[in-house]
Design a protein around this motif. Structure first.
Motif, short mmCIF file in Angstrom:
data_model
loop_
_atom_site.label_atom_id
_atom_site.label_comp_id
_atom_site.label_asym_id
_atom_site.label_seq_id
_atom_site.Cartn_x
_atom_site.Cartn_y
_atom_site.Cartn_z
N TYR A 188 0.82 -1.20 0.00
CA TYR A 188 0.00 0.00 0.00
C TYR A 188 0.86 1.26 0.00
CZ TYR A 188 -3.41 3.50 1.31
OH TYR A 188 -4.21 4.62 1.32
N THR A 225 0.14 5.75 -0.54
CA THR A 225 -0.81 6.83 -0.86
C THR A 225 -0.43 7.52 -2.17
OG1 THR A 225 0.46 8.38 0.49
CG2 THR A 225 -1.40 7.25 1.55
N ALA A 285 -3.29 -6.77 3.70
CA ALA A 285 -3.78 -6.04 4.88
C ALA A 285 -2.91 -6.23 6.11
CB ALA A 285 -5.22 -6.44 5.18
N TRP A 297 -2.03 -2.31 3.73
CA TRP A 297 -3.30 -1.85 3.13
C TRP A 297 -4.31 -1.59 4.25
CZ3 TRP A 297 -2.97 -1.74 -2.22
CH2 TRP A 297 -4.06 -1.13 -2.86
N PRO A 298 -5.01 -0.44 4.22
CA PRO A 298 -6.03 -0.18 5.24
C PRO A 298 -7.10 -1.28 5.25
CG PRO A 298 -5.53 1.82 4.00
CD PRO A 298 -4.84 0.68 3.29
N ALA A 299 -7.40 -1.77 6.44
CA ALA A 299 -8.24 -2.97 6.58
C ALA A 299 -9.59 -2.84 5.89
CB ALA A 299 -8.42 -3.29 8.06
N ARG A 300 -10.32 -1.77 6.10
CA ARG A 300 -11.66 -1.68 5.51
C ARG A 300 -11.59 -1.62 3.99
NH1 ARG A 300 -17.20 -0.76 6.68
NH2 ARG A 300 -18.15 -0.98 4.63
N ASP A 301 -10.64 -0.88 3.45
CA ASP A 301 -10.49 -0.82 2.00
C ASP A 301 -10.11 -2.19 1.44
OD1 ASP A 301 -10.57 0.75 -0.41
OD2 ASP A 301 -8.37 0.73 -0.42
#
Length: 173
Positions: free
Chosen positions: A87, A89, A123, A128-132
């Motif tokens: 991940y 940004t 994740a 990686w952000p968990a919800r995404d």
């Protein structure tokens, strides 16, 4: 039609046709899910991965792709290795993460696998952000045409299980 199940547990204990491994591109083992699968599955998995590296994948498995090997001593028949993206940004790599799941389903179809155990690819240490990650994983599995009938997300801890449970509930609203 595919059924999605969410469970907290150890992916190496699952009795399914295929286990999806969140591998690194070398295919030669690592930490997290990858290390657990190699350790529990035994040397047969590493031998199969070394054979792939010596023949069809000399440069390793590209991010977003999938390849199958034996499952060694696991309760599954196959391991489907995928390489998730790290991940950042600075670049949208969500297509690569989605590809891990769609390619895993395609390989499962080629193998005749009907049940899969899947981790939350990228994740963990890949950040990686968990919800995404959950949204991408669930969308990919639920919208991809496949002959797989059960996709069992095996999540290591309660926090990740809760995230996937919330994401699945939001899809059903």
């Amino acid at each position: 039609m595919i059924t999605v199940r969410l469970v907290q547990g150890d992916i190496t204990d699952q009795a399914v046709d295929a286990v999806v491994n969140a591998a690194n591109s070398s295919l030669l083992g690592g930490g997290g899910v990858d290390g657990a699968i190699h350790a529990a599955g035994g040397p047969e998995i590493l031998a199969a991965c070394r054979e792939l590296r010596a023949t069809t994948l000399p440069g390793g498995l590209p991010t977003g792709e999938a390849v199958a090997t034996t499952a060694g001593r696991l309760r599954a028949r196959h391991v489907i290795h995928v390489v998730g993206p790290v991940y950042t940004t600075g670049e949208d790599r969500s297509g690569l993460l989605r590809s891990c799941y769609t390619r895993a389903l395609a390989v499962a179809d080629e193998l005749g696998a009907r049940s899969l155990a899947l981790p939350a690819v990228s994740a963990g240490v890949y950040g990686w952000p968990a919800r995404d990650a959950a949204d991408i994983a669930l969308d990919a599995v639920l919208t991809t045409t496949t002959t797989v009938t059960e996709a069992r997300f095996v999540l290591f801890d309660r926090r990740m299980l809760d995230v996937f449970t919330e994401a699945l509930a939001a899809r059903r609203r």
